[in-house]
Design an enzyme around this catalytic site. Structure first.
Site, short mmCIF file in Angstrom:
data_model
loop_
_atom_site.label_atom_id
_atom_site.label_comp_id
_atom_site.label_asym_id
_atom_site.label_seq_id
_atom_site.Cartn_x
_atom_site.Cartn_y
_atom_site.Cartn_z
N GLU A 14 0.83 -1.20 0.00
CA GLU A 14 0.00 0.00 0.00
C GLU A 14 0.87 1.26 0.00
O GLU A 14 1.85 1.36 0.74
CB GLU A 14 -0.88 -0.03 1.26
N LYS A 73 -9.10 2.85 -2.55
CA LYS A 73 -9.44 2.17 -1.30
C LYS A 73 -10.81 2.63 -0.80
O LYS A 73 -11.09 3.82 -0.71
CB LYS A 73 -8.35 2.48 -0.26
N TYR A 81 -8.40 5.12 13.35
CA TYR A 81 -8.25 4.72 14.75
C TYR A 81 -6.77 4.40 14.97
O TYR A 81 -6.00 4.28 14.03
CB TYR A 81 -9.12 3.50 15.07
N CYS A 93 -5.64 -3.08 2.01
CA CYS A 93 -5.55 -3.15 3.47
C CYS A 93 -6.91 -3.21 4.16
O CYS A 93 -7.55 -4.26 4.21
CB CYS A 93 -4.70 -1.99 3.98
N SER A 141 0.41 -2.12 7.29
CA SER A 141 -0.25 -2.34 8.58
C SER A 141 0.80 -2.31 9.67
O SER A 141 1.58 -3.26 9.81
CB SER A 141 -0.98 -3.69 8.56
N LYS A 192 0.00 -8.51 16.50
CA LYS A 192 -0.71 -8.08 15.28
C LYS A 192 -0.63 -9.13 14.17
O LYS A 192 -1.59 -9.32 13.42
CB LYS A 192 -0.10 -6.76 14.79
N LEU A 215 25.11 5.66 29.43
CA LEU A 215 25.08 4.30 29.98
C LEU A 215 25.25 4.42 31.49
O LEU A 215 26.33 4.80 31.98
CB LEU A 215 26.19 3.45 29.36
N ASP A 223 17.60 0.00 31.87
CA ASP A 223 17.05 0.65 30.68
C ASP A 223 18.13 1.03 29.67
O ASP A 223 18.02 0.73 28.48
CB ASP A 223 16.25 1.90 31.08
N ASN A 283 17.08 16.72 39.67
CA ASN A 283 16.87 17.02 38.26
C ASN A 283 18.04 17.77 37.64
O ASN A 283 18.31 17.64 36.43
CB ASN A 283 15.58 17.83 38.08
N THR A 329 16.62 6.75 27.02
CA THR A 329 16.51 5.41 27.59
C THR A 329 15.31 5.22 28.51
O THR A 329 15.22 4.22 29.20
CB THR A 329 17.80 5.07 28.37
N LYS A 381 4.73 16.56 30.05
CA LYS A 381 6.06 16.00 29.81
C LYS A 381 6.07 15.14 28.55
O LYS A 381 6.97 15.25 27.70
CB LYS A 381 6.50 15.15 31.00
#
Length: 565
Positions: free
Chosen positions: A43, A121, A127, A157, A183, A189, A302, A307, A384, A408, A529
């Site tokens: 597609e 199509k 959605y 599709c 898709s 899926k 690192l 994470d 912070n 990360t 955020k």
């Protein structure tokens, strides 16, 4: 009678019309040389999916139309070869002084230099990540074309997820359904697609071939895994997921006159577990985002935590060790085991590793703010500052050397605001922003047990996986000082955020009311955020991005009694 068909399961680039057209022409010539007489492209393959508001620019759709004509001309010498090309198309209609652009998500049937037919199509999804009604007008017709002695019904599709388009194709004489697709992947899926397409094949009593896109585009990833089904829904062919290539299937007419696929067990890719597919999705997402946008490599902080360790392993599998750089930035609160484990992991993967202490920089910031902060205890402000120093250093290195900063943060943190604006959120691409923390741990264990890209077994030191997670921004800090245990938090997030269950439904599933209401509040107040977070890879059916569109400013509170006057 037999008909060999090919699927161009290819990785296209949005807006690279010349490059995408060349890929299609090359695939058509290769398929023809191998005996195929029908080639299906995904597609919108000319434009790349999704081109978003590029579709609103007449110059873009006109250029796509020209590219389709160019493909037709380039393939004029391929005798009996039919090529289906997905593309946007449209023309301007004037109503008084207002120009109205009528655009379609379309596919053209090309043979020997001519465009035989163009199909629009019919069913436009609107959605999750899909927004096709913003760009396209639904089509009204059907498209059944001949390839040799076989009548092929074309669908695009979403058409195949509804009854009418396939039924109309069958009524128009189709003997096989050809469905071209883009898709986006999310966990589960692939199985959902095959099940729905098997239902469609059985409903109309026709075999079905599903041609799918592969590759990463901004936050979405396409997994390929194209397939062919018999009229009874049985799988006759399935391509590998997350692999670019030309795949083939063979149709034959049975003695009773119907058409079916020649079943070849060797042509069915073996099933793969969910973690393997998830890993491939993340790797492909990083590789294509970095490569398609022209970055020479990637850099990340690192920390010695889970994470950043997972992101580093993904980045090396995606880009190779020579294009990845890791920087450890210890603060006064960094435990010795953190830099020991960070060094260990960098050594295992062979990436460039540097240590830049932020201790003196942190003290300088505190000195600069001492008068303003006088009389106030240290709190999240000082925490912070450390994160923002690290973000500044990484962005400085990125600006100097061109490598993109990979952030990360995970989905559990993004949901609850357990992250720092302009600190650990600073960067260009958020690799694991759609992974809950429990999934981060599971995927780290999976990667240590598998070596899919040959970068070395067990890249993540075991202690990184087993030690309690900590931001290490104050003495003896752990994540659970501020958040519920991750198994509880992630269970609530999966129900409330991903599956849209109400607070009372989540509580009815066994979760404590106070904890559920606290998590819901954290999600609500941290939208500001998330709006400022970098784009990242979507791997679930509900990610923070196009799937999640909540207002930042809102007084609605779902907590019981909160809406009473």
């Amino acid at each position: 009678m037999t008909l060999k068909l090919a699927i161009a399961q290819l990785n296209f680039v949005v807006g690279d019309l010349a490059g995408n057209a060349k890929k299609i022409v090359d695939a058509a010539r290769q398929a023809h040389a191998q005996g195929a007489r029908l080639l299906l492209t995904p597609e919108l393959s000319i434009a790349g999916y999704a081109a978003e508001d590029l579709f609103l620019r007449p110059a873009f759709t006109e250029a796509c139309d020209d590219a389709v004509k160019g493909i037709a001309a380039a393939l004029a010498d391929l005798k009996d070869m039919v090529v289906v090309v997905g593309h946007p198309t449209g023309g301007s209609l004037r109503s008084r002084s207002v120009a109205v652009q009528m655009r379609h998500n379309a596919a053209s049937v090309i043979k020997e230099g001519r465009i035989l037919e163009t199909y629009a199509k019919r069913e436009l999804p609107n959605y999750q990540v899909f927004d096709e009604r913003r760009y396209f007008t639904p089509g009204q017709g059907t498209c059944v074309f001949e390839v040799g002695e076989v009548s092929v019904g074309l669908l695009i599709c979403e058409d195949a997820w509804f009854d009418q388009p396939a039924e109309l194709a069958r009524e128009g004489g189709a003997e096989v359904l050809a469905v071209i697709n883009a898709s986006p992947y999310h966990v589960g899926k692939e199985g959902e697609r095959i099940a729905r397409m098997a239902d469609r094949a059985r409903a109309v009593g026709l075999p079905l071939v599903y041609a799918h896109l592969v590759g990463g585009q901004d936050e979405v990833v396409f997994d390929g895994a194209s397939f062919a089904l018999q009229a009874d829904g049985a799988t006759a062919m399935q391509a590998q997921s997350f692999r670019e290539g030309l795949v083939f299937a063979q149709l034959e007419r049975t003695p009773r006159g119907s058409v079916g696929f020649v079943a070849e067990p060797a042509a069915i890719a073996p099933p793969r577990d969910a973690e393997a597919q998830l890993w491939d999705a993340l790797v492909l997402g990083v590789r294509d985002y970095v490569g398609k946008n022209g970055f020479p490599g990637a850099i990340l902080g690192l920390s010695g935590g889970i994470d950043s360790a997972l992101v580093l392993a993904i980045a090396v599998d995606a880009l190779g060790k020579d294009k990845v750089r890791a920087v450890m930035m210890p603060s006064p609160y960094t435990a010795d085991i953190s830099w020991i484990d960070a060094r260990d992991m960098a050594s295992r993967l062979g990436v460039r590793y540097d240590e830049i202490s932020i201790k003196h920089t942190f003290e300088s910031f505190k000195d600069a703010l001492a008068e303003e902060f006088k009389g106030r205890p240290e709190d999240t402000a000082e925490e912070n500052i450390q994160a923002r120093i690290r973000g500044t250093l990484l962005m400085g290195l990125s600006n100097k050397f061109g490598a993109i900063v990979l952030t990360t943060g995970n989905k559990s943190e993004m949901a609850t605001g357990y992250c720092t604006l302009y600190g650990d959120m600073a960067g260009g691409f958020a690799v694991i922003k759609d992974l809950l923390k429990t999934t981060v741990f599971a995927l780290a264990r999976w990667r240590n047990a598998h070596d899919p890209y040959g970068t070395g077994a067990a890249p993540i030191p075991e202690r990184i996986i087993t030690r309690p997670p900590s931001a290490e921004l104050r003495p003896d800090q752990t994540d659970q000082d501020s958040l519920p245990p991750y198994d509880i938090l992630d269970g609530i997030l999966a129900r409330y955020m991903q599956d849209d269950e109400g607070i009372d439904e989540v509580i009815a599933a066994g979760y404590d009311r106070a904890v559920v209401e606290r998590v819901a509040r954290l999600i609500r107040i941290n939208e500001y955020k998330r709006r400022q977070a970098p784009v990242g890879i979507r791997v679930t059916h509900r990610s923070f991005g196009k799937d999640w569109r909540y207002p930042i400013t809102s007084k609605f509170n779902e907590t019981a009694g909160a809406q009473k006057p």
